[in-house]
Design a protein around this motif. Structure first.
Motif, short mmCIF file in Angstrom:
data_model
loop_
_atom_site.label_atom_id
_atom_site.label_comp_id
_atom_site.label_asym_id
_atom_site.label_seq_id
_atom_site.Cartn_x
_atom_site.Cartn_y
_atom_site.Cartn_z
N GLU A 39 0.83 -1.20 0.00
CA GLU A 39 0.00 0.00 0.00
C GLU A 39 0.88 1.26 0.00
OE1 GLU A 39 -3.02 0.49 -0.63
OE2 GLU A 39 -3.03 2.63 -0.16
N HIS A 71 2.09 1.90 -3.43
CA HIS A 71 1.00 2.38 -4.28
C HIS A 71 0.83 3.89 -4.09
CE1 HIS A 71 -3.34 3.38 -4.87
NE2 HIS A 71 -3.06 2.88 -6.05
N GLN A 72 0.81 4.31 -2.83
CA GLN A 72 0.68 5.74 -2.54
C GLN A 72 1.87 6.52 -3.10
OE1 GLN A 72 -1.74 7.52 -0.89
NE2 GLN A 72 -3.04 5.73 -0.71
N GLN A 87 4.05 5.72 -5.49
CA GLN A 87 4.25 5.68 -6.93
C GLN A 87 3.13 6.36 -7.72
OE1 GLN A 87 6.74 5.16 -8.85
NE2 GLN A 87 6.74 3.05 -9.56
N TYR A 88 1.90 6.23 -7.25
CA TYR A 88 0.76 6.60 -8.10
C TYR A 88 -0.10 7.76 -7.60
CZ TYR A 88 1.82 2.18 -10.35
OH TYR A 88 2.45 1.18 -11.00
N ILE A 89 -0.12 8.01 -6.31
CA ILE A 89 -1.05 9.02 -5.79
C ILE A 89 -0.29 10.33 -5.58
CG2 ILE A 89 -2.69 9.59 -3.96
CD1 ILE A 89 -3.48 7.18 -5.72
N ARG A 90 -0.89 11.43 -6.02
CA ARG A 90 -0.20 12.72 -5.99
C ARG A 90 -0.95 13.75 -5.17
NH1 ARG A 90 3.30 9.96 -7.48
NH2 ARG A 90 4.52 10.08 -9.40
N GLU A 91 -0.19 14.57 -4.44
CA GLU A 91 -0.79 15.72 -3.75
C GLU A 91 -1.28 16.74 -4.78
OE1 GLU A 91 -1.32 16.39 -0.58
OE2 GLU A 91 -0.37 14.61 0.30
N LYS A 100 -7.37 12.01 -2.69
CA LYS A 100 -6.18 12.26 -3.53
C LYS A 100 -6.26 11.35 -4.75
CE LYS A 100 -3.18 13.21 0.36
NZ LYS A 100 -2.09 12.61 1.14
N LEU A 101 -5.74 11.84 -5.86
CA LEU A 101 -5.92 11.14 -7.13
C LEU A 101 -4.59 10.74 -7.75
CD1 LEU A 101 -8.48 13.71 -8.55
CD2 LEU A 101 -9.03 11.40 -7.81
N PRO A 102 -4.61 9.75 -8.63
CA PRO A 102 -3.41 9.40 -9.40
C PRO A 102 -3.26 10.32 -10.61
CG PRO A 102 -5.12 7.76 -9.76
CD PRO A 102 -5.71 8.79 -8.85
N ILE A 103 -3.22 11.62 -10.33
CA ILE A 103 -3.25 12.63 -11.39
C ILE A 103 -2.30 13.77 -11.03
CG2 ILE A 103 -4.71 14.49 -12.33
CD1 ILE A 103 -7.04 12.53 -12.29
N MET A 138 -1.53 8.60 -14.32
CA MET A 138 -0.28 7.85 -14.17
C MET A 138 -0.04 6.84 -15.29
SD MET A 138 1.39 8.92 -11.62
CE MET A 138 0.91 10.45 -10.87
N PHE A 155 -4.25 0.93 -10.62
CA PHE A 155 -2.82 0.87 -10.33
C PHE A 155 -2.54 -0.12 -9.20
CE2 PHE A 155 -3.95 5.07 -11.88
CZ PHE A 155 -3.25 5.07 -13.07
N PRO A 197 4.63 5.08 -14.78
CA PRO A 197 3.91 6.11 -14.00
C PRO A 197 4.65 7.44 -13.96
CG PRO A 197 4.97 4.57 -12.53
CD PRO A 197 5.24 4.07 -13.91
#
Lengths: 95, 420
Positions: free
Chosen positions: A37, A40-41, A43-47, B253-256, B346, B402, B415
């Protein structure tokens, strides 16, 4: 954009490669029980900050140092530039 | 409510009677105190299309579209107007083909002239390896009934003599063509969907910014706006470009990442190109507008930004891409350039999904492929909102892909959002 390199002075942003926010410095512990987890945060989740954002720029066409550039994502104004190593130490890391 | 039906006869009749019979294209509404079945946040192409298909396909007409500025003021009016369904991956191609089929019938469906022009799109090939890759993509397109043709160098040379086929560095060896691709008048898409949705009873509320979501025990029951709180059975966010900022108000929060993409237009020229041409060795795509300007674009600026303007290095990069394939463009003067904010995801593919909060839905992450997707995005989002089920062609566009390792990465760059 002009990036004021702490060692080399003002440089064109074209000499740099952009990686992303400084959150990417804090790579999770792969041995942790929550590693899947955490990665995942990481690598993929962005502020995806709207405002002042500390971010990693690599001086590829120059001295190949990593910099932390604090830039306003709404105006493109650069507030501060420092070596990524200095930033990381200030945040409590060994390097 | 406007019931005027547009036709050649109507234009003639109005021309002869002093143009007194026209009505506003859509009805400007204020929020209802009793709330709505569905609130759509974002009055761009996708939001308005969603409202239209909710009303038309599912009979859900107690719907409001909330727009911070004026409708169509975001990316639907800032793109290079290209439509195509020339994707490779099974998660994408059937979706974009549905979109193409909806484009083909759009104007009759909504009774609005969106100037859909299937003038064809031609992706140039510059190496043998790229030919293999594009032939593979063509096969994927044929599987989805999108149509695809391979053009060799002679075909291209005869039809487009201005292309530099013998360029030493980027010789043009052929092209992948989709004759059904083309361009659409982008603003008309927003206006046409707004009119059609408004005619079915949808409230379009402009100058109404969403400042927060009313969420209790994990259920979203409405939005806080600059025009007060509005209740809703379901809230559908559809604000690509501002997704990060809007969803942060719900704690998601998003994968963006948000990036700026610039577009350009030259002064008006006599007709020189009758299709859309894309450069295969760099990033450059170009078509000629009906006013004669060459409309073109290229890469994003490659750093996070919410500013709707880019910087000069990308202008140079895009123009040098143009010079590499069509040196004649160097004789044209650049008239205007502008920027729009992209939700860069991503893996380069979008999201149409539920969220972890009940009754709160999310549509975004369109990278710079959102315009062509407008009809299918609205169609599939409406399907999800009305039925709770994913439409079969949009079932891969999930926020958790993801975590599951189910990326839809057309370009295969991983990504790194600024590379998609």
């Amino acid at each position: 954009m002009i990036i004021n390199h702490p060692l080399l002075g003002p440089r064109d942003s074209e000499e740099f490669v952009y990686l992303g926010s400084t959150d990417l410095i804090n790579r999770p512990d792969w041995e942790s029980g929550t590693a899947a987890e955490d990665f995942h945060q990481y690598q993929y989740i962005r502020e995806n900050v709207a405002g002042d954002n500390p971010e990693l720029w690599y001086h590829e066409q120059g001295d190949q140092s990593w910099l932390v550039v604090t830039r306003n994502t709404l105006t493109h104004e650069i507030k501060s530039v420092e070596l990524a190593a200095d930033y990381a130490r200030r945040m409590g890391r060994s390097k | 409510m406007s019931k005027v039906r547009y036709s050649a006869f109507k234009v003639l009749k109005e021309a002869l009677s002093g143009h007194k019979g026209w009505e506003p294209v859509w009805r400007d509404a204020e929020p209802k105190t009793e709330g709505y079945d569905v609130i759509i946040v974002g009055g761009g192409g996708h939001g308005l299309a969603t409202a239209y298909y909710l009303a038309k396909n599912h009979g859900i007409t107690n719907v409001a579209v909330l727009e911070r500025g004026w409708i169509g003021s975001g990316n639907v009016g800032r793109n290079t107007t290209i439509i195509r369904s020339n994707y490779l991956l099974p998660g994408n191609e059937p979706f974009y083909e549905l979109s193409m089929q909806l484009w083909e019938n759009l104007e009759q469906d909504i009774n609005y002239n969106a100037m859909v022009s299937q003038r064809g799109i031609m992706n140039l090939i510059h190496s043998d390896a790229q030919r293999d890759a594009f032939v593979r993509r063509a096969n994927s397109m044929l599987f989805a009934d999108a149509g695809a043709e391979y053009l060799n160098q002679d075909d291209i040379k005869d039809r487009y003599p201005f292309l530099d086929v013998k360029n030493a560095r980027f010789p043009i060896k052929g092209a992948l063509s989709q004759p059904r691709g083309g361009t659409v008048r982008h603003d008309a898409v927003a206006w046409g969907y707004a009119r059609a949705a408004s005619n079915l009873g949808v409230d379009i509320i402009q100058n109404c910014e969403v400042k927060g979501f009313n969420i209790d025990n994990g259920v979203c029951s409405g939005v806080k706006t600059t025009k007060g709180d509005i209740k809703a059975g379901r809230v559908a966010v559809c604000v690509a470009g501002s997704s990060g900022r809007v969803m942060a108000q719900a704690g998601i929060k998003l994968p963006i990442e948000s990036h700026v993409l610039q577009a350009f237009v030259t002064e008006g020229l006599k007709p020189v190109m009758d299709n859309v041409i894309t450069f295969g060795a760099g990033h450059f795509y170009c078509s000629q507008s009906d006013k004669g300007g060459l409309v073109f674009g290229g890469d994003i600026d490659a750093y996070n930004t919410y500013a709707q303007r880019g910087n000069l290095p990308v202008v140079e990069d895009v123009c040098s891409g143009g010079m590499a394939i069509m040196p004649m463009i160097g004789r044209a003067r650049l008239l205007r350039s502008w920027g729009g904010i992209m939700d860069m995801s991503m893996d380069g593919s979008p999201f149409i999904d539920k969220t972890e909060i009940n009754e709160l839905y999310f549509n975004g992450g369109w990278c710079y492929g959102g315009f062509k997707a407008t009809p299918a995005s609205g169609y599939c989002y409406a399907h999800l909102l009305a039925t709770g089920e994913y439409h079969e062609v949009a079932s891969a566009f999930r926020l958790d892909r993801f975590r599951r390792g189910a990326m839809i990465d057309e370009k295969g760059v991983g990504p790194q959002p600024n590379l998609h």
